[in-house]
Design a protein around this motif. Structure first.
Motif, short mmCIF file in Angstrom:
data_model
loop_
_atom_site.label_atom_id
_atom_site.label_comp_id
_atom_site.label_asym_id
_atom_site.label_seq_id
_atom_site.Cartn_x
_atom_site.Cartn_y
_atom_site.Cartn_z
N UNK A 198 10.40 6.38 1.20
CA UNK A 198 9.68 6.85 0.41
C UNK A 198 8.37 6.81 1.06
N UNK A 199 7.23 7.11 0.29
CA UNK A 199 6.41 7.27 1.08
C UNK A 199 5.26 6.50 0.50
N UNK A 200 4.41 6.37 0.89
CA UNK A 200 3.73 5.01 0.93
C UNK A 200 2.33 5.60 -0.57
N UNK A 201 2.60 5.30 -1.62
CA UNK A 201 1.77 6.29 -2.86
C UNK A 201 0.67 6.36 -2.53
N UNK A 202 -0.21 8.11 -2.74
CA UNK A 202 -1.71 8.02 -2.69
C UNK A 202 -2.32 6.76 -3.07
N UNK A 203 -3.81 5.76 -2.50
CA UNK A 203 -4.57 4.78 -3.22
C UNK A 203 -3.45 3.01 -3.27
N UNK A 204 -2.63 3.64 -2.57
CA UNK A 204 -2.14 2.27 -3.14
C UNK A 204 -1.62 1.55 -1.32
N UNK A 205 -2.00 -0.03 -0.81
CA UNK A 205 -1.51 -0.36 -0.33
C UNK A 205 -0.57 -1.36 -0.19
N UNK A 210 8.46 -11.84 4.61
CA UNK A 210 10.20 -12.57 4.53
C UNK A 210 9.94 -12.70 3.20
N UNK A 211 8.84 -12.83 2.30
CA UNK A 211 8.90 -13.44 0.86
C UNK A 211 9.46 -11.59 0.16
N UNK A 212 9.80 -10.84 0.59
CA UNK A 212 9.62 -9.25 0.13
C UNK A 212 8.47 -8.49 0.31
N UNK A 213 8.67 -7.29 -0.36
CA UNK A 213 8.12 -6.50 -0.13
C UNK A 213 6.58 -6.07 -1.63
N UNK A 214 5.44 -5.61 -1.00
CA UNK A 214 4.88 -6.44 -2.65
C UNK A 214 3.42 -4.76 -2.19
N UNK A 215 3.64 -4.11 -2.86
CA UNK A 215 2.64 -2.59 -3.42
C UNK A 215 1.78 -2.79 -4.61
N UNK A 216 0.63 -2.25 -4.21
CA UNK A 216 0.09 -2.73 -5.71
C UNK A 216 -0.95 -1.27 -5.48
N UNK A 217 -1.40 -0.63 -6.39
CA UNK A 217 -3.11 0.63 -6.05
C UNK A 217 -3.79 -0.04 -5.89
N UNK A 218 -5.13 0.76 -5.28
CA UNK A 218 -6.00 0.09 -4.73
C UNK A 218 -7.39 1.13 -5.57
N UNK A 219 -6.77 2.12 -5.90
CA UNK A 219 -7.79 3.29 -6.45
C UNK A 219 -7.01 3.67 -7.92
N UNK A 220 -7.78 2.56 -8.88
CA UNK A 220 -7.59 4.01 -10.38
C UNK A 220 -8.43 4.34 -11.04
N UNK A 221 -8.01 6.06 -10.81
CA UNK A 221 -9.46 7.05 -11.46
C UNK A 221 -9.58 6.56 -12.52
N UNK A 222 -8.70 5.94 -13.67
CA UNK A 222 -8.51 5.97 -14.99
C UNK A 222 -10.14 5.23 -14.87
N UNK A 223 -9.99 4.38 -13.94
CA UNK A 223 -10.99 2.59 -14.18
C UNK A 223 -12.40 3.76 -14.24
N UNK A 224 -12.54 5.14 -13.77
CA UNK A 224 -14.25 5.95 -12.93
C UNK A 224 -15.31 5.34 -13.13
#
Length: 636
Positions: A198-205, A210-224
């Motif tokens: 899978x690609x890491x999505x643009x604007x995401x970290x 051991x607890x698993x994988x967490x992915x979240x956006x850090x850039x939200x263009x709608x909030x500009x």
């Protein structure tokens, strides 16, 4: 561009350094300056180096400091601002590489550092204290990064080939992805053709432990945030300041710099700005590159003053910029169809390949592109007529419709404009889908096996967010940013350009510029009958007057390429090249279509080639990753 790779064992089992070395070897194209790797217990990180900026000469990755280890493929454009905030002395900045700045920012602010970084980047940091692998990708996806999270292992790499090099894991083709591509080949997306990649999505970290994988956006263009000034001129001045900064930041290299030029607003503005900024430094823009054919008997210069070659010639003569016409052939198209889209992505802009070859011969390291501007920075009026209708701004809508139709006497054009651009975007999806002005590839004569597509019937409804127009320009811009085509092309071009030592940079997608233009008042989209007014006014001392291209000659060239390609494919079909069956395709129908005599280019319908092109790319995909028993074989 440089390349990064890595592996984490969530079981805490040690990582074999030879696996990291093999992953780096698979990406030898990305870094002729050499590769290094680091392993400690359950984690291994690797880096392959390509010099870009002056500071990149001092890169020494993987970089370890205070329990953190980073690998980074990054060009940070706001270095001075970050250095000021981080307390890095001015005397030390010229020898401080971007990886060290990113690591210091992470140490200071954690994942919040991402809101402060401007530039193109993909990086991963191992935190030995928390036993967590943290990574991120820039807001637009200019730098690719892929991962696999499977069987207690987490792998990442700049290029899919870096993941396939982990020979202890099996990677099978995702047949649902194949079905989606056959139905929606013009819907570019970065989604991998391998089931577990899978690609890491643009604007995401991401963070994995051991607890698993967490992915979240850090850039939200709608909030500009909204941008509001008292004078219109202030918008123009601020835009120009941001664009000058974005272009200048992308010229920081000791190597030759090239640029795209097409005769359109975006590439012309970027090319002229880059040339003038370089001249101010005592340097020159090495070359501009166009897909347009040179003037010839086959492609004569038209009488139209907006023939893009006329514009390109005028700009290059005025600014003293050299121009290279990089022309792809039908044979190039035919070869392109056989390339490995599971590794490179399915971007179909093969005409860029001759540009890369020509630029590489000149030792070019940075290639500027105006691509990505249409989505936000130089956005037109998509969604604006419907917005006016929805808000009850009738007089402004009528004035716009009158201008676009060429006057009130053209009632048919007027009615069509109002229906397609004002009323239709207000309709629910079902009605819009029925009347959509866009190509519905699912309704073309597909060459897939019917029983194969029936297994994945739901993909017929999985279209990208930009499949339709919306009743607000801001919604259209957000849909375009989230559609996937930007990152898809950027990733493909990164893969294609790696053997040439080229790095593409896109000034009009600069995050600071996007945040500004996303917040502009909607009425600026249409100023006294002029579209893209902010851009035009901001660059009024740069752009030729009444700039706007017409490229019918370019379209004729593309039809010539298509016909030449069809003839070569027909020759291959007559020699039985495509007889080997593929469980995803009706290979009998494929061969019949290939043997049809192509029309003269003036009568060829490019849309008729869309299902054939997608089928051929899928056929080659099967030949690489399938075997005669009908099972998927291991890549490589």
């Amino acid at each position: 561009m440089s390349a990064i790779v890595g592996r984490l064992h969530l079981s805490e089992a040690p990582v074999d350094p030879r696996i990291i070395a093999a992953s780096l070897d698979a990406l030898a194209d990305y870094g002729p300056a050499g590769a290094t790797h680091w392993t400690e217990g359950p984690v291994g990180l690797g880096y392959r180096h390509l010099e870009t900026t002056p500071e990149s000469r001092h890169e020494a990755q993987p970089l370890a400091q205070d329990g953190l280890v980073i690998v980074s493929d990054a060009i940070i454009d706001n270095r001075d601002t970050l250095c000021d905030q981080l307390g890095i002395a001015r005397c030390a900045r010229s020898s401080t590489p971007d990886s060290r700045i990113v690591l210091a920012a992470f140490q200071r602010w954690g994942h919040e550092c991402l809101s402060r970084l401007a530039g193109d980047f993909a990086f991963v940091i191992w935190d030995a204290r928390t036993r967590t692998l943290f990574g991120a990708r820039d807001h637009i996806g200019a730098r690719p990064l892929y991962f696999c999270h499977s069987q207690g292992r987490f792998l990442f790499a700049t290029d899919v080939r870096g993941l396939l090099a982990h020979r202890d894991l099996a990677f099978a083709i995702d047949e649902q992805r194949v079905a989606s591509f056959l139905i929606w080949p013009l819907n570019p997306q970065e989604t991998s053709f391998f089931a577990n990649i899978h690609p890491v999505m643009p604007g995401h970290w991401f963070a994995v432990n051991r607890n698993g994988l967490e992915q979240r956006p850090y850039w939200r263009p709608r909030e500009a945030p909204d941008i509001r000034y008292t004078r219109r001129q202030e918008y123009h001045e601020h835009f120009r300041e941001l664009l000058d900064t974005a272009v200048a930041a992308r010229l920081r290299t000791r190597f030759p710099v090239g640029a795209h030029i097409s005769g359109g607003l975006d590439s012309t503005g970027v090319t002229i700005l880059a040339s003038r900024l370089l001249q101010a430094q005592g340097r020159t823009l090495d070359m501009s590159y166009t897909w347009a054919p040179p003037v010839s008997d086959r492609y004569p210069l038209s009488e139209n003053s907006r023939d893009e070659r006329r514009i390109i010639r005028g700009v290059c003569e005025r600014e003293q910029i050299a121009c290279h016409h990089a022309i792809a052939t039908g044979a190039d198209y035919c070869v392109f169809l056989a390339r490995d889209m599971a590794v490179e992505g399915h971007c179909d802009l093969f005409e860029e390949l001759p540009v890369m070859t020509a630029a590489a011969r000149r030792g070019t390291r940075i290639l500027l592109s105006g691509w990505g501007g249409d989505e936000v920075s130089t956005f037109g009026t998509r969604g604006y007529p419907a917005y006016l209708l929805k808000r009850g701004h009738w007089l402004r809508l009528v004035a716009m419709a009158r201008k676009r139709a060429g006057g009130l006497r053209h009632l048919r054009r007027l009615a069509r404009f109002l229906w397609l651009e004002a009323w239709l975007p207000l309709m629910p999806n079902a009605i819009y889908a029925h009347w959509s002005p866009y190509v519905r590839t699912d309704r073309l004569s597909l060459l897939a096996r019917r029983e194969f597509l029936e297994r994945f019937n739901r993909v017929r409804y999985e279209r990208g967010p930009a499949w339709r127009e919306y009743a607000d320009p801001r919604d259209v811009q957000i849909a375009l940013l989230e559609n996937g085509h930007l990152a898809s092309r950027m990733s493909s071009w990164s893969s294609w350009s790696a053997p040439h030592g080229l790095i593409y940079r896109y000034p009009l997608t600069d995050r600071r510029l996007l945040d500004f233009t996303l917040g502009l008042p909607r009425e600026l989209l249409w100023q006294k009958g002029v579209t893209r007014g902010v851009y035009r006014h901001a660059l009024q001392d740069v752009l030729p007057p009444q700039l706007g291209k017409a490229d019918p000659v370019n379209e004729r060239k593309r039809l010539d390429q298509l016909v030449a390609c069809r003839r070569l494919l027909a020759l291959q079909a007559r020699h039985g090249v495509f007889r080997r069956p593929c469980p995803w395709l009706d290979t009998h129908a494929l061969n019949e279509r290939l043997l049809e005599r192509p029309h003269h280019s003036d009568g060829e319908n490019p849309l008729s080639f869309v299902p054939l092109e997608s089928a051929l790319r899928v056929w080659h995909l099967w030949q690489r990753y399938g075997d005669s028993s009908g099972k998927m074989s291991k890549p490589g």
